[in-house]
Design a protein around this motif. Structure first.
Motif, PDB file in Angstrom:
ATOM      1  N   GLN A   1      11.976  -7.477  -2.095  1.00  9.29           N
ATOM      2  CA  GLN A   1      12.108  -8.282  -0.883  1.00  9.29           C
ATOM      3  C   GLN A   1      11.076  -9.405  -0.825  1.00  9.29           C
ATOM      4  O   GLN A   1      11.279 -10.398  -0.134  1.00  9.29           O
ATOM      5  N   GLN A   2       9.989  -9.257  -1.561  1.00  5.27           N
ATOM      6  CA  GLN A   2       8.942 -10.274  -1.607  1.00  5.27           C
ATOM      7  C   GLN A   2       9.018 -11.088  -2.904  1.00  5.27           C
ATOM      8  O   GLN A   2       8.035 -11.712  -3.309  1.00  5.27           O
TER       9      GLN A   2
ATOM     10  N   GLY B   1       6.842  -6.012   4.666  1.00  2.00           N
ATOM     11  CA  GLY B   1       5.906  -7.126   4.565  1.00  2.00           C
ATOM     12  C   GLY B   1       4.896  -6.861   3.469  1.00  2.00           C
ATOM     13  O   GLY B   1       4.687  -5.707   3.066  1.00  2.00           O
ATOM     14  N   PRO B   2       4.213  -7.896   2.992  1.00  2.00           N
ATOM     15  CA  PRO B   2       3.293  -7.739   1.856  1.00  2.00           C
ATOM     16  C   PRO B   2       2.077  -6.859   2.142  1.00  2.00           C
ATOM     17  O   PRO B   2       1.461  -6.344   1.216  1.00  2.00           O
ATOM     18  N   ASP B   3       1.736  -6.668   3.403  1.00  2.00           N
ATOM     19  CA  ASP B   3       0.570  -5.852   3.750  1.00  2.00           C
ATOM     20  C   ASP B   3       0.963  -4.501   4.334  1.00  2.00           C
ATOM     21  O   ASP B   3       0.101  -3.773   4.845  1.00  2.00           O
TER      22      ASP B   3
ATOM     23  N   HIS C   1       0.843  -1.186   0.000  1.00  2.00           N
ATOM     24  CA  HIS C   1       0.000   0.000   0.000  1.00  2.00           C
ATOM     25  C   HIS C   1       0.884   1.244   0.000  1.00  2.00           C
ATOM     26  O   HIS C   1       1.849   1.316   0.750  1.00  2.00           O
ATOM     27  N   ILE C   2       0.528   2.214  -0.832  1.00  2.00           N
ATOM     28  CA  ILE C   2       1.192   3.519  -0.840  1.00  2.00           C
ATOM     29  C   ILE C   2       0.207   4.546  -0.296  1.00  2.00           C
ATOM     30  O   ILE C   2      -0.957   4.583  -0.701  1.00  2.00           O
ATOM     31  N   ILE C   3       0.698   5.387   0.626  1.00  2.00           N
ATOM     32  CA  ILE C   3      -0.092   6.484   1.167  1.00  2.00           C
ATOM     33  C   ILE C   3       0.552   7.788   0.714  1.00  2.00           C
ATOM     34  O   ILE C   3       1.766   7.965   0.881  1.00  2.00           O
ATOM     35  N   LEU C   4      -0.234   8.690   0.167  1.00  2.00           N
ATOM     36  CA  LEU C   4       0.239  10.033  -0.143  1.00  2.00           C
ATOM     37  C   LEU C   4      -0.465  10.990   0.809  1.00  2.00           C
ATOM     38  O   LEU C   4      -1.696  11.106   0.787  1.00  2.00           O
TER      39      LEU C   4
ATOM     40  N   ASN D   1       9.273   9.543  -8.270  1.00  2.00           N
ATOM     41  CA  ASN D   1      10.503   8.746  -8.309  1.00  2.00           C
ATOM     42  C   ASN D   1      10.762   8.092  -6.961  1.00  2.00           C
ATOM     43  O   ASN D   1      11.161   6.926  -6.888  1.00  2.00           O
ATOM     44  N   SER D   2      10.547   8.827  -5.887  1.00  2.00           N
ATOM     45  CA  SER D   2      10.757   8.283  -4.541  1.00  2.00           C
ATOM     46  C   SER D   2       9.843   7.092  -4.277  1.00  2.00           C
ATOM     47  O   SER D   2      10.277   6.073  -3.730  1.00  2.00           O
ATOM     48  N   VAL D   3       8.586   7.225  -4.662  1.00  2.00           N
ATOM     49  CA  VAL D   3       7.646   6.117  -4.483  1.00  2.00           C
ATOM     50  C   VAL D   3       8.139   4.890  -5.246  1.00  2.00           C
ATOM     51  O   VAL D   3       8.159   3.779  -4.711  1.00  2.00           O
ATOM     52  N   ALA D   4       8.550   5.074  -6.487  1.00  2.00           N
ATOM     53  CA  ALA D   4       9.006   3.943  -7.293  1.00  2.00           C
ATOM     54  C   ALA D   4      10.232   3.269  -6.676  1.00  2.00           C
ATOM     55  O   ALA D   4      10.306   2.035  -6.598  1.00  2.00           O
ATOM     56  N   VAL D   5      11.198   4.055  -6.219  1.00  2.00           N
ATOM     57  CA  VAL D   5      12.420   3.499  -5.630  1.00  2.00           C
ATOM     58  C   VAL D   5      12.082   2.627  -4.426  1.00  2.00           C
ATOM     59  O   VAL D   5      12.515   1.471  -4.320  1.00  2.00           O
ATOM     60  N   VAL D   6      11.322   3.165  -3.497  1.00  2.00           N
ATOM     61  CA  VAL D   6      11.036   2.440  -2.253  1.00  2.00           C
ATOM     62  C   VAL D   6      10.078   1.277  -2.499  1.00  2.00           C
ATOM     63  O   VAL D   6      10.273   0.172  -1.979  1.00  2.00           O
ATOM     64  N   LEU D   7       9.049   1.489  -3.301  1.00  2.00           N
ATOM     65  CA  LEU D   7       8.088   0.420  -3.574  1.00  2.00           C
ATOM     66  C   LEU D   7       8.765  -0.769  -4.239  1.00  2.00           C
ATOM     67  O   LEU D   7       8.524  -1.917  -3.857  1.00  2.00           O
TER      68      LEU D   7
END
Length: 163
Positions: free
Chosen positions: A145-146, A91-93, A2-5, A133-139
């Motif tokens: 990792q999964q 984690g996945p959630d 999940h991404i939160i803005l 870009n930040s969202v893409a890098v971290v996501l």
């Protein structure tokens, strides 16, 4: 995932992030106030025709989000963190939260999540990376990792074939 803005301001960034969320099967959570309307042309252009496939939820404020998701593990992406995003065990959630373009996540929220604050390393001369870009890098690190579960891992050429 999940991404939160938190209070995003630029429609094109949110559109790009929405497209990334659709491509990765990630839910998008938008905490108001938004700096634009979800009907804006720039948002739709950046999200292209993928926006209709996006799992997106809006919240009046962060308190409403917390009420709707009690016990959620929230990683706070901020330039103020001591810990790198690559040191997090996603984690996945899990939820990964990003702040508005002009100011980031308010410090009043960050202090409650000190253990899950993460940062992207960069040179000291720059304030921050572009939000999308930040969202893409971290996501993508979280998804790596999964083992990119449920995602297509190979591609094919359109006209020719790989050897």
């Amino acid at each position: 995932m999940h991404i939160i803005l938190h209070q995003p301001e630029i429609p094109a960034n949110t559109g790009n992030i929405g497209r990334t969320c659709v491509a990765t099967g990630t839910s998008l959570h938008l905490i108001e106030p938004l700096g634009f309307r979800l009907t804006e042309k720039d948002l739709r252009r950046a999200g292209m025709d993928y926006w209709k496939h996006l799992d997106v939820t809006r919240y009046v404020n962060f308190d409403e989000f917390k009420t709707m998701h009690p016990g959620a593990k929230i990683w706070m992406a901020t330039t103020k963190a001591k810990r790198l995003y690559t040191d997090a065990a996603f984690g996945p959630d899990d939820f990964i939260m990003f702040g508005k373009e002009s100011a980031g996540i308010p410090e009043e929220i960050l202090v409650e999540y000190e253990e899950t604050c993460i940062r992207i390393p960069m040179l000291s001369q720059i304030r921050s990376l572009n939000l999308s870009n930040s969202v893409a890098v971290v996501l993508y690190e979280a998804l790596r990792q999964q083992n990119f579960a449920q995602m297509q891992l190979t591609g094919e050429l359109h006209r020719l074939h790989w050897k």
